[in-house]
Design a protein around this motif. Structure first.
Motif, PDB file in Angstrom:
ATOM      1  N   GLY A   9      15.659 -85.439 -84.805  1.00  0.00           N
ATOM      2  CA  GLY A   9      16.678 -85.046 -83.861  1.00  0.00           C
ATOM      3  C   GLY A   9      18.041 -84.905 -84.526  1.00  0.00           C
ATOM      4  N   ILE A  10      18.992 -84.411 -83.762  1.00  0.00           N
ATOM      5  CA  ILE A  10      20.351 -84.184 -84.241  1.00  0.00           C
ATOM      6  C   ILE A  10      21.326 -84.952 -83.373  1.00  0.00           C
ATOM      7  CG2 ILE A  10      22.155 -82.433 -84.555  1.00  0.00           C
ATOM      8  CD1 ILE A  10      19.957 -80.383 -85.026  1.00  0.00           C
ATOM      9  N   GLN A  11      22.311 -85.587 -84.008  1.00  0.00           N
ATOM     10  CA  GLN A  11      23.366 -86.235 -83.252  1.00  0.00           C
ATOM     11  C   GLN A  11      24.724 -85.792 -83.794  1.00  0.00           C
ATOM     12  OE1 GLN A  11      22.806 -90.435 -83.681  1.00  0.00           O
ATOM     13  NE2 GLN A  11      23.249 -90.461 -85.881  1.00  0.00           N
ATOM     14  N   PRO A  12      25.705 -85.560 -82.910  1.00  0.00           N
ATOM     15  CA  PRO A  12      27.019 -85.081 -83.359  1.00  0.00           C
ATOM     16  C   PRO A  12      27.708 -86.098 -84.265  1.00  0.00           C
ATOM     17  CG  PRO A  12      26.735 -84.737 -81.004  1.00  0.00           C
ATOM     18  CD  PRO A  12      25.589 -85.601 -81.458  1.00  0.00           C
ATOM     19  N   TYR A  13      28.464 -85.599 -85.215  1.00  0.00           N
ATOM     20  CA  TYR A  13      29.268 -86.421 -86.113  1.00  0.00           C
ATOM     21  C   TYR A  13      30.486 -86.907 -85.329  1.00  0.00           C
ATOM     22  CZ  TYR A  13      32.177 -87.493 -90.242  1.00  0.00           C
ATOM     23  OH  TYR A  13      32.970 -88.107 -91.185  1.00  0.00           O
ATOM     24  N   ASP A  14      30.772 -88.213 -85.383  1.00  0.00           N
ATOM     25  CA  ASP A  14      31.802 -88.765 -84.506  1.00  0.00           C
ATOM     26  C   ASP A  14      33.222 -88.330 -84.862  1.00  0.00           C
ATOM     27  OD1 ASP A  14      32.117 -90.244 -86.793  1.00  0.00           O
ATOM     28  OD2 ASP A  14      31.687 -92.187 -85.891  1.00  0.00           O
ATOM     29  N   SER A  15      33.435 -87.785 -86.062  1.00  0.00           N
ATOM     30  CA  SER A  15      34.774 -87.310 -86.434  1.00  0.00           C
ATOM     31  C   SER A  15      34.893 -85.791 -86.378  1.00  0.00           C
ATOM     32  CB  SER A  15      35.135 -87.810 -87.837  1.00  0.00           C
ATOM     33  OG  SER A  15      35.337 -89.215 -87.828  1.00  0.00           O
ATOM     34  N   ARG A  65      18.859 -86.685 -92.967  1.00  0.00           N
ATOM     35  CA  ARG A  65      18.429 -87.679 -91.993  1.00  0.00           C
ATOM     36  C   ARG A  65      18.866 -89.080 -92.402  1.00  0.00           C
ATOM     37  NH1 ARG A  65      12.176 -85.895 -90.692  1.00  0.00           N
ATOM     38  NH2 ARG A  65      12.633 -84.319 -89.106  1.00  0.00           N
ATOM     39  N   ASP A  66      19.258 -89.880 -91.403  1.00  0.00           N
ATOM     40  CA  ASP A  66      19.614 -91.268 -91.656  1.00  0.00           C
ATOM     41  C   ASP A  66      18.378 -92.151 -91.495  1.00  0.00           C
ATOM     42  OD1 ASP A  66      19.183 -91.477 -88.927  1.00  0.00           O
ATOM     43  OD2 ASP A  66      21.305 -91.603 -88.406  1.00  0.00           O
ATOM     44  N   LEU A  67      18.605 -93.459 -91.461  1.00  0.00           N
ATOM     45  CA  LEU A  67      17.470 -94.381 -91.355  1.00  0.00           C
ATOM     46  C   LEU A  67      16.715 -94.235 -90.038  1.00  0.00           C
ATOM     47  CD1 LEU A  67      19.063 -97.612 -92.906  1.00  0.00           C
ATOM     48  CD2 LEU A  67      17.491 -95.979 -93.990  1.00  0.00           C
ATOM     49  N   ASN A  68      17.404 -93.689 -89.027  1.00  0.00           N
ATOM     50  CA  ASN A  68      16.747 -93.454 -87.735  1.00  0.00           C
ATOM     51  C   ASN A  68      16.157 -92.050 -87.643  1.00  0.00           C
ATOM     52  OD1 ASN A  68      17.470 -96.023 -86.645  1.00  0.00           O
ATOM     53  ND2 ASN A  68      19.563 -95.257 -86.340  1.00  0.00           N
ATOM     54  N   ARG A  69      16.087 -91.364 -88.804  1.00  0.00           N
ATOM     55  CA  ARG A  69      15.537 -90.007 -88.892  1.00  0.00           C
ATOM     56  C   ARG A  69      16.324 -89.019 -88.018  1.00  0.00           C
ATOM     57  NH1 ARG A  69      11.274 -89.516 -91.741  1.00  0.00           N
ATOM     58  NH2 ARG A  69      10.624 -87.546 -90.784  1.00  0.00           N
ATOM     59  N   MET A  70      17.618 -89.226 -87.919  1.00  0.00           N
ATOM     60  CA  MET A  70      18.492 -88.319 -87.176  1.00  0.00           C
ATOM     61  C   MET A  70      19.385 -87.563 -88.158  1.00  0.00           C
ATOM     62  SD  MET A  70      17.829 -88.706 -83.908  1.00  0.00           S
ATOM     63  CE  MET A  70      19.275 -88.075 -83.053  1.00  0.00           C
ATOM     64  N   TYR A  71      19.518 -86.263 -87.939  1.00  0.00           N
ATOM     65  CA  TYR A  71      20.466 -85.463 -88.715  1.00  0.00           C
ATOM     66  C   TYR A  71      21.857 -85.617 -88.089  1.00  0.00           C
ATOM     67  CZ  TYR A  71      16.427 -83.032 -90.761  1.00  0.00           C
ATOM     68  OH  TYR A  71      15.262 -82.731 -91.422  1.00  0.00           O
ATOM     69  N   GLY A  72      22.883 -85.682 -88.938  1.00  0.00           N
ATOM     70  CA  GLY A  72      24.261 -85.753 -88.442  1.00  0.00           C
ATOM     71  C   GLY A  72      24.872 -84.369 -88.401  1.00  0.00           C
TER      72      GLY A  72
END
Length: 206
Positions: free
Chosen positions: A1-7, A46-53
């Protein structure tokens, strides 16, 4: 999955009404449905939660989410997004995200918030003012005079004054020229100066 970058510098997303030169998310979803995804989104590995930033392309990402909701309601398969995976070092991600989004008709308050995050980041805290201003000018493809005015706004004025640019400000957002004038005052009494110059004609750039 994809999650928005907080900055990510873009903070305001209109779902069904255009804002200035920005088409709405709904209009963008219609365009993607008809023409496909034209520009790649940029994502971190992908991070440790397999999410793309998600570093850039959040409007396109939101439009595809909206489009896939429509497709699900029609019993159709969801669309996948085309992405460029960029392995950007953590200390450079903020600058990368701002650079990637700076040409996308950001609102004045979005520009200021992005610059404020930039100048307060560890990477730029030890740099002199002149150096930071040159970097800001380069990122936004603007003059050093433009960058200096914005630098002075974010380093000299209170956040509540900057928030007068907010689209939902009662009475409408003030013009960026108003904040430029206040920040250029030797000893700004922000509330008094704001009352005095608030009658200036609206405009984005100086």
């Amino acid at each position: 999955g994809i999650q928005p970058y907080d900055s990510q510098p873009r903070r305001f997303f209109r779902i069904d009404s255009p804002d200035g030169d920005q088409s709405s998310i709904e209009e963008l979803a219609d365009s993607i449905e008809q023409n496909g995804q034209v520009e790649l989104i940029h994502v971190l590995p992908r991070d440790l939660n397999r999410m793309y930033g998600l570093l850039s392309g959040e409007r396109r990402w939101r439009a595809v989410q909206l489009l896939n909701d429509r497709r699900e309601a029609r019993g159709e398969e969801p669309l996948s997004m085309k992405a460029l995976i960029v392995d950007v070092p953590e200390q450079d991600r903020l600058e990368y995200a701002i650079t990637a989004n700076a040409q996308q008709n950001l609102l004045p308050i979005e520009e200021l918030w992005a610059i404020k995050r930039l100048v307060s980041s560890e990477k730029y805290k030890t740099m002199n003012k002149q150096g930071v201003v040159r970097i800001i000018a380069g990122i936004f493809s603007k003059s050093t005079a433009w960058a200096l005015q914005r630098y002075d706004i974010v380093t000299r004025l209170k956040e509540k004054t900057i928030r007068m640019l907010h689209p939902d400000n009662p009475g409408g957002p003030v013009a960026i020229t108003v904040l430029c004038e206040i920040a250029g005052h030797p000893n700004p009494d922000e509330e008094a100066l704001l009352r005095r110059v608030q009658g200036m004609s609206a405009g984005d750039a100086v």
